[in-house]
Motif scaffolding. Structure first.
Motif, mmCIF file in Angstrom:
data_model
loop_
_atom_site.group_PDB
_atom_site.id
_atom_site.type_symbol
_atom_site.label_atom_id
_atom_site.label_comp_id
_atom_site.label_asym_id
_atom_site.label_seq_id
_atom_site.Cartn_x
_atom_site.Cartn_y
_atom_site.Cartn_z
ATOM 1 N N PRO A 53 1.172 -1.209 0.092
ATOM 2 C CA PRO A 53 -0.354 -0.127 0.160
ATOM 3 C C PRO A 53 0.508 1.277 -0.298
ATOM 4 C CG PRO A 53 -0.610 -1.650 1.804
ATOM 5 C CD PRO A 53 0.585 -2.065 0.781
ATOM 6 N N GLN A 54 2.185 1.158 0.813
ATOM 7 C CA GLN A 54 3.251 2.277 1.132
ATOM 8 C C GLN A 54 3.577 2.802 -0.096
ATOM 9 O OE1 GLN A 54 2.923 -0.071 3.336
ATOM 10 N NE2 GLN A 54 1.357 0.838 4.183
ATOM 11 N N LYS A 55 3.701 1.718 -1.413
ATOM 12 C CA LYS A 55 4.505 1.689 -2.264
ATOM 13 C C LYS A 55 3.964 0.612 -3.944
ATOM 14 C CE LYS A 55 8.905 1.668 -4.864
ATOM 15 N NZ LYS A 55 10.453 0.935 -5.147
ATOM 16 N N PRO A 56 2.839 1.541 -4.625
ATOM 17 C CA PRO A 56 1.952 0.147 -5.475
ATOM 18 C C PRO A 56 2.759 -0.039 -6.705
ATOM 19 C CG PRO A 56 0.735 2.253 -4.614
ATOM 20 C CD PRO A 56 1.938 2.540 -3.908
ATOM 21 N N TRP A 57 2.061 -0.908 -7.445
ATOM 22 C CA TRP A 57 3.241 -1.328 -8.977
ATOM 23 C C TRP A 57 1.824 -1.524 -9.316
ATOM 24 C CZ3 TRP A 57 8.047 -3.882 -10.221
ATOM 25 C CH2 TRP A 57 9.184 -4.190 -9.267
ATOM 26 N N GLY A 58 2.640 -0.977 -10.774
ATOM 27 C CA GLY A 58 1.801 -1.494 -11.849
ATOM 28 C C GLY A 58 1.825 -2.562 -12.018
ATOM 29 N N TRP A 59 1.085 -3.043 -13.102
ATOM 30 C CA TRP A 59 0.783 -4.246 -14.288
ATOM 31 C C TRP A 59 0.420 -3.517 -15.130
ATOM 32 C CZ3 TRP A 59 0.406 -9.552 -12.846
ATOM 33 C CH2 TRP A 59 0.427 -10.437 -13.432
ATOM 34 N N ILE A 60 1.004 -3.778 -16.373
ATOM 35 C CA ILE A 60 1.688 -3.110 -18.038
ATOM 36 C C ILE A 60 0.681 -4.778 -18.658
ATOM 37 C CG2 ILE A 60 2.039 -2.654 -20.005
ATOM 38 C CD1 ILE A 60 3.566 -0.817 -18.494
ATOM 39 N N GLY A 61 0.040 -4.746 -18.845
ATOM 40 C CA GLY A 61 0.085 -6.255 -20.128
ATOM 41 C C GLY A 61 -0.549 -5.524 -21.643
ATOM 42 N N ASP A 62 1.198 -6.739 -22.438
ATOM 43 C CA ASP A 62 1.479 -6.074 -23.799
ATOM 44 C C ASP A 62 0.748 -7.264 -24.695
ATOM 45 O OD1 ASP A 62 2.360 -5.383 -26.346
ATOM 46 O OD2 ASP A 62 4.510 -5.329 -25.294
ATOM 47 N N VAL A 63 -0.171 -6.648 -25.016
ATOM 48 C CA VAL A 63 -0.983 -8.633 -25.898
ATOM 49 C C VAL A 63 -0.668 -7.907 -27.406
ATOM 50 C CG1 VAL A 63 -2.027 -9.044 -23.494
ATOM 51 C CG2 VAL A 63 -3.535 -6.966 -25.486
ATOM 52 N N ARG A 64 0.058 -7.021 -28.023
ATOM 53 C CA ARG A 64 0.415 -6.872 -29.061
ATOM 54 C C ARG A 64 0.216 -8.084 -30.283
ATOM 55 N NH1 ARG A 64 5.114 -2.076 -28.737
ATOM 56 N NH2 ARG A 64 4.924 -3.754 -27.490
ATOM 57 N N GLN A 65 1.315 -8.993 -30.035
ATOM 58 C CA GLN A 65 1.396 -10.389 -30.637
ATOM 59 C C GLN A 65 0.562 -11.332 -30.315
ATOM 60 O OE1 GLN A 65 5.582 -10.461 -30.522
ATOM 61 N NE2 GLN A 65 5.921 -8.481 -31.194
ATOM 62 N N MET A 66 -0.267 -11.278 -29.072
ATOM 63 C CA MET A 66 -1.303 -12.625 -29.276
ATOM 64 C C MET A 66 -2.656 -12.755 -30.130
ATOM 65 S SD MET A 66 -3.508 -12.583 -25.263
ATOM 66 C CE MET A 66 -3.540 -13.927 -24.316
ATOM 67 N N SER A 67 -2.154 -13.782 -29.532
ATOM 68 C CA SER A 67 -3.032 -14.543 -30.985
ATOM 69 C C SER A 67 -4.582 -14.901 -29.686
ATOM 70 C CB SER A 67 -2.650 -15.767 -31.281
ATOM 71 O OG SER A 67 -2.222 -16.906 -30.386
ATOM 72 N N ALA A 68 -6.030 -15.680 -30.371
ATOM 73 C CA ALA A 68 -6.633 -16.395 -29.439
ATOM 74 C C ALA A 68 -6.312 -17.151 -28.543
ATOM 75 C CB ALA A 68 -7.436 -16.435 -30.349
ATOM 76 N N ILE A 69 -7.048 -17.037 -27.059
ATOM 77 C CA ILE A 69 -7.086 -17.504 -26.066
ATOM 78 C C ILE A 69 -8.183 -19.075 -25.988
ATOM 79 C CG2 ILE A 69 -7.304 -16.903 -23.253
ATOM 80 C CD1 ILE A 69 -7.025 -14.027 -23.615
ATOM 81 N N PRO A 70 -7.893 -19.852 -25.722
ATOM 82 C CA PRO A 70 -8.810 -20.772 -25.707
ATOM 83 C C PRO A 70 -9.602 -20.712 -24.844
ATOM 84 C CG PRO A 70 -6.354 -21.275 -25.316
ATOM 85 C CD PRO A 70 -6.420 -20.204 -24.871
ATOM 86 N N GLN A 71 -11.362 -20.991 -25.487
ATOM 87 C CA GLN A 71 -12.026 -21.183 -24.269
ATOM 88 C C GLN A 71 -12.356 -21.566 -22.911
ATOM 89 O OE1 GLN A 71 -14.664 -18.923 -25.872
ATOM 90 N NE2 GLN A 71 -16.103 -19.590 -23.255
ATOM 91 N N GLU A 72 -11.330 -22.469 -22.954
ATOM 92 C CA GLU A 72 -11.458 -22.957 -21.627
ATOM 93 C C GLU A 72 -9.984 -21.801 -20.594
ATOM 94 O OE1 GLU A 72 -7.079 -26.051 -21.955
ATOM 95 O OE2 GLU A 72 -9.151 -26.861 -22.197
ATOM 96 N N VAL A 73 -9.975 -21.183 -21.446
ATOM 97 C CA VAL A 73 -8.716 -20.362 -20.138
ATOM 98 C C VAL A 73 -9.223 -18.999 -20.058
ATOM 99 C CG1 VAL A 73 -6.204 -19.179 -20.308
ATOM 100 C CG2 VAL A 73 -6.298 -21.160 -21.884
ATOM 101 N N GLN A 74 -10.079 -18.565 -21.225
ATOM 102 C CA GLN A 74 -11.417 -17.699 -20.716
ATOM 103 C C GLN A 74 -12.215 -17.985 -19.674
ATOM 104 O OE1 GLN A 74 -13.410 -15.771 -23.987
ATOM 105 N NE2 GLN A 74 -11.704 -16.922 -25.742
ATOM 106 N N GLN A 75 -12.893 -18.830 -19.633
ATOM 107 C CA GLN A 75 -13.904 -18.939 -18.259
ATOM 108 C C GLN A 75 -13.136 -19.684 -17.041
ATOM 109 O OE1 GLN A 75 -15.580 -22.224 -20.206
ATOM 110 N NE2 GLN A 75 -17.191 -21.235 -21.374
ATOM 111 N N CYS A 76 -11.751 -19.946 -16.933
ATOM 112 C CA CYS A 76 -11.265 -19.711 -15.328
ATOM 113 C C CYS A 76 -10.766 -18.430 -15.117
ATOM 114 C CB CYS A 76 -9.994 -20.618 -15.596
ATOM 115 S SG CYS A 76 -8.718 -20.210 -16.397
ATOM 116 N N TRP A 77 -10.701 -17.511 -15.474
ATOM 117 C CA TRP A 77 -10.148 -16.706 -14.959
ATOM 118 C C TRP A 77 -11.507 -15.136 -14.720
ATOM 119 C CZ3 TRP A 77 -5.095 -15.443 -13.841
ATOM 120 C CH2 TRP A 77 -4.342 -16.580 -13.661
#
Length: 77
Positions: A53-77
Motif C-alpha cells: 500500500p505504501q509503494k504500489p506497483w503497476g501491471w502492464i499487459g502487452d498483448v499486441r502480438q497475442m493470438s486467440a485465447i482458448p475458451q477454457e482459459v477465458q472461463q477460468c479467469w
C-alpha cells in the motif's frame, strides 16, 4: 526499458521496470492454457512480493502480438 527479465519463453515474457515500478507481461503469439497460466502466475508472484500500500506497483499487459485465447482459459479467469 525493463531492467529485469523474470521469465522468457517463446510464448510470453514477464519483465520488471523498477523505475515505474511495474510488472510487464508480454505475449508473443498463441499460448495454451498451461502456458498462459505460467506467464500470469510468474507475474503475479513477483507483483505480490513487491507491491505494498505504501509503494504500489503497476501491471502492464502487452498483448499486441497475442493470438486467440482458448475458451477454457477465458472461463477460468
Amino acid at each position: 526499458m525493463p531492467d529485469e527479465v523474470l521469465l522468457d519463453e517463446p510464448y510470453g515474457s514477464v519483465l520488471v521496470d523498477s523505475r515505474v515500478p511495474c510488472v510487464i507481461v508480454q505475449f508473443h503469439g498463441f499460448a495454451n492454457k498451461t502456458q498462459f497460466k505460467h506467464v500470469m502466475d510468474a507475474g503475479l508472484a513477483y507483483y505480490s512480493q513487491q507491491s505494498t500500500p505504501q509503494k504500489p506497483w503497476g501491471w502492464i499487459g502487452d498483448v499486441r502480438q497475442m493470438s486467440a485465447i482458448p475458451q477454457e482459459v477465458q472461463q477460468c479467469w
